[in-house]
Design a protein around this motif. Structure first.
Motif, PDB file in Angstrom:
ATOM      1  N   ALA A 135      11.848  38.264  15.236  1.00 44.90           N
ATOM      2  CA  ALA A 135      11.365  38.546  13.887  1.00 44.90           C
ATOM      3  C   ALA A 135      10.150  39.454  13.971  1.00 44.90           C
ATOM      4  O   ALA A 135       9.497  39.543  15.015  1.00 44.90           O
ATOM      5  CB  ALA A 135      11.003  37.251  13.157  1.00 44.90           C
ATOM      6  N   TYR A 165      11.179  40.956   8.868  1.00 46.04           N
ATOM      7  CA  TYR A 165      12.459  41.400   9.403  1.00 46.04           C
ATOM      8  C   TYR A 165      12.920  40.326  10.380  1.00 46.04           C
ATOM      9  O   TYR A 165      12.113  39.770  11.114  1.00 46.04           O
ATOM     10  CB  TYR A 165      12.302  42.727  10.158  1.00 46.04           C
ATOM     11  N   TYR A 166      14.210  40.057  10.385  1.00 44.75           N
ATOM     12  CA  TYR A 166      14.745  39.016  11.254  1.00 44.75           C
ATOM     13  C   TYR A 166      15.989  39.496  11.986  1.00 44.75           C
ATOM     14  O   TYR A 166      16.788  40.258  11.449  1.00 44.75           O
ATOM     15  CB  TYR A 166      15.114  37.775  10.434  1.00 44.75           C
ATOM     16  N   LYS A 216      17.905  34.541  10.972  1.00 44.09           N
ATOM     17  CA  LYS A 216      17.629  34.577   9.545  1.00 44.09           C
ATOM     18  C   LYS A 216      18.099  33.281   8.897  1.00 44.09           C
ATOM     19  O   LYS A 216      19.207  32.810   9.152  1.00 44.09           O
ATOM     20  CB  LYS A 216      18.322  35.780   8.912  1.00 44.09           C
ATOM     21  N   THR A 267      11.027  31.643  10.137  1.00 44.03           N
ATOM     22  CA  THR A 267      10.196  32.326   9.162  1.00 44.03           C
ATOM     23  C   THR A 267       8.947  32.851   9.843  1.00 44.03           C
ATOM     24  O   THR A 267       8.227  32.088  10.489  1.00 44.03           O
ATOM     25  CB  THR A 267       9.792  31.383   8.018  1.00 44.03           C
TER      26      THR A 267
END
Length: 122
Positions: A49, A57-58, A63, A67
């Protein structure tokens, strides 16, 4: 120069959660994109990430479970990891680079931490 120190790794059972921290020092934290990568034994380093200008962005496989966030007042980036799986076992590294670096290209990041081990048992 930016110094990065990760913490928060450890051993957790499958389905559990961990929060990794990356404490930055040396320069204004908010001027950088921050990224998290991981490397499992015998595998290449893998993008997890990144965040730049509050935009996350992951990697597709993370995703919804992971987090990324930052606290500019504390000069710290975080990676909250939920629903962990044994295949998430790896050394996790944080990285800092120019704001345009946010994304999966490890070569775009200028500074790296020493890594923190995450082990997920089945």
């Amino acid at each position: 120069q930016v110094q990065l120190v990760e913490s928060g790794g450890g051993l957790v059972q499958a389905g559990g959660s961990l929060r990794l921290s990356c404490a930055a020092s040396g320069r204004t934290f908010s001027g950088y994109a921050m990224g998290w990568f991981r490397q499992a034994p015998g595998k290449e380093r893998e993008f997890v990430a990144a965040i730049s200008r509050t935009i996350p962005y992951y990697a597709a496989s993370m995703k919804g479970r992971f987090t990324i966030s930052t606290d500019n007042a504390k000069n710290t980036a975080y990676l909250q990891m939920n629903s962990l799986k044994p295949e998430d076992t790896a050394v996790y590294y944080c990285a800092a680079g120019p704001k345009g670096a946010a994304g999966p290209n490890a070569a775009a990041y200028d500074y790296w931490g020493q890594g923190t081990q995450v082990t997920v048992s089945s």
